[in-house]
Write a protein that holds these residues in place. Structure first.
Motif, PDB file in Angstrom:
ATOM      1  N   SER A   1      51.798  61.636  24.176  1.00 20.69           N
ATOM      2  CA  SER A   1      52.320  62.925  25.133  1.00 20.69           C
ATOM      3  C   SER A   1      50.898  63.304  25.725  1.00 20.69           C
ATOM      4  O   SER A   1      49.880  62.902  25.383  1.00 20.69           O
ATOM      5  CB  SER A   1      52.709  64.175  24.255  1.00 20.69           C
ATOM      6  N   PRO A   2      51.331  63.964  26.935  1.00 19.87           N
ATOM      7  CA  PRO A   2      50.020  64.355  27.679  1.00 19.87           C
ATOM      8  C   PRO A   2      48.975  65.235  26.836  1.00 19.87           C
ATOM      9  O   PRO A   2      48.184  65.270  27.032  1.00 19.87           O
ATOM     10  CB  PRO A   2      50.475  64.838  29.000  1.00 19.87           C
ATOM     11  N   ALA A   3      49.578  66.099  26.300  1.00 17.42           N
ATOM     12  CA  ALA A   3      48.656  67.006  25.632  1.00 17.42           C
ATOM     13  C   ALA A   3      48.011  66.265  24.499  1.00 17.42           C
ATOM     14  O   ALA A   3      46.938  66.662  24.474  1.00 17.42           O
ATOM     15  CB  ALA A   3      49.633  68.089  24.754  1.00 17.42           C
ATOM     16  N   VAL A   4      48.593  65.348  23.662  1.00 16.44           N
ATOM     17  CA  VAL A   4      47.738  64.531  22.764  1.00 16.44           C
ATOM     18  C   VAL A   4      46.863  63.735  23.553  1.00 16.44           C
ATOM     19  O   VAL A   4      45.641  63.776  22.980  1.00 16.44           O
ATOM     20  CB  VAL A   4      48.559  63.728  21.939  1.00 16.44           C
ATOM     21  N   ARG A   5      46.888  63.102  24.679  1.00 20.93           N
ATOM     22  CA  ARG A   5      45.988  62.487  25.404  1.00 20.93           C
ATOM     23  C   ARG A   5      44.749  63.169  25.751  1.00 20.93           C
ATOM     24  O   ARG A   5      43.895  62.846  25.381  1.00 20.93           O
ATOM     25  CB  ARG A   5      46.468  61.823  26.601  1.00 20.93           C
ATOM     26  N   ALA A   6      45.072  64.502  26.228  1.00 21.38           N
ATOM     27  CA  ALA A   6      43.964  65.443  26.851  1.00 21.38           C
ATOM     28  C   ALA A   6      43.264  65.812  25.560  1.00 21.38           C
ATOM     29  O   ALA A   6      41.898  65.764  25.784  1.00 21.38           O
ATOM     30  CB  ALA A   6      44.731  66.593  27.367  1.00 21.38           C
ATOM     31  N   LYS A   7      43.735  66.203  24.555  1.00 22.19           N
ATOM     32  CA  LYS A   7      42.858  66.511  23.272  1.00 22.19           C
ATOM     33  C   LYS A   7      42.390  65.558  22.503  1.00 22.19           C
ATOM     34  O   LYS A   7      41.071  65.599  22.341  1.00 22.19           O
ATOM     35  CB  LYS A   7      44.018  67.154  22.098  1.00 22.19           C
ATOM     36  N   GLY A  33      38.202  58.781  33.875  1.00 17.94           N
ATOM     37  CA  GLY A  33      39.218  59.569  33.337  1.00 17.94           C
ATOM     38  C   GLY A  33      40.538  58.369  32.732  1.00 17.94           C
ATOM     39  O   GLY A  33      41.379  58.726  32.025  1.00 17.94           O
ATOM     40  N   PHE A  34      39.952  57.117  33.065  1.00 19.99           N
ATOM     41  CA  PHE A  34      41.101  56.069  32.514  1.00 19.99           C
ATOM     42  C   PHE A  34      40.551  55.584  31.294  1.00 19.99           C
ATOM     43  O   PHE A  34      39.618  55.278  30.958  1.00 19.99           O
ATOM     44  CB  PHE A  34      41.169  54.914  33.594  1.00 19.99           C
ATOM     45  N   ILE A  35      41.679  55.473  30.273  1.00 20.44           N
ATOM     46  CA  ILE A  35      41.447  55.000  28.938  1.00 20.44           C
ATOM     47  C   ILE A  35      43.054  54.985  28.236  1.00 20.44           C
ATOM     48  O   ILE A  35      43.698  55.973  28.761  1.00 20.44           O
ATOM     49  CB  ILE A  35      40.422  55.640  27.886  1.00 20.44           C
ATOM     50  N   HIS A  36      43.209  53.890  27.420  1.00 22.03           N
ATOM     51  CA  HIS A  36      44.540  54.365  26.649  1.00 22.03           C
ATOM     52  C   HIS A  36      44.221  54.925  25.314  1.00 22.03           C
ATOM     53  O   HIS A  36      43.088  55.122  25.000  1.00 22.03           O
ATOM     54  CB  HIS A  36      44.894  52.855  26.153  1.00 22.03           C
ATOM     55  N   ILE A  37      45.336  55.648  24.847  1.00 24.31           N
ATOM     56  CA  ILE A  37      45.314  56.137  23.546  1.00 24.31           C
ATOM     57  C   ILE A  37      45.993  55.458  22.502  1.00 24.31           C
ATOM     58  O   ILE A  37      47.411  55.475  22.838  1.00 24.31           O
ATOM     59  CB  ILE A  37      45.566  57.856  23.711  1.00 24.31           C
TER      60      ILE A  37
END
Length: 90
Positions: A1-7, A33-37
């Motif tokens: 999710s975008p929220a998990v990614r940002a955190k 800002g590019f990376i996989h989670i």
């Protein structure tokens, strides 16, 4: 999710936890800002549950992310780091 990614990025940063590659350092602004989670425990196996950002997700570059998923269950990032370090020591 975008929220998990940002955190995850806020806590762990934008460098790969396996090989330490950082897209912005290598590519400049286009890589910013590019990376996989990567989820340590596969989402398909974990089901609905709260994600602990400190222990459940880590940043990885696309190459390392693909290598983590070359087997089932996926490799642990620390195991892939050991494999990579063994190859680099030769």
């Amino acid at each position: 999710s975008p929220a998990v990614r940002a955190k995850a990025i806020a806590l762990h940063g934008l460098s790969c936890c396996v090989c330490d590659f950082n897209f912005e350092s290598s590519y400049g602004n286009i890589g910013g800002g590019f990376i996989h989670i990567h989820h340590i425990e596969r989402v398909a196996d974990a089901g609905e549950r709260a994600v602990n950002i400190a222990t459940d997700v880590v940043p990885v570059c696309p190459n390392c992310h693909a290598m983590l998923h070359r087997q089932t269950p996926p490799l642990q990032p620390s195991d892939l780091r050991d494999i990579l370090n063994m190859r680099c020591d030769k």
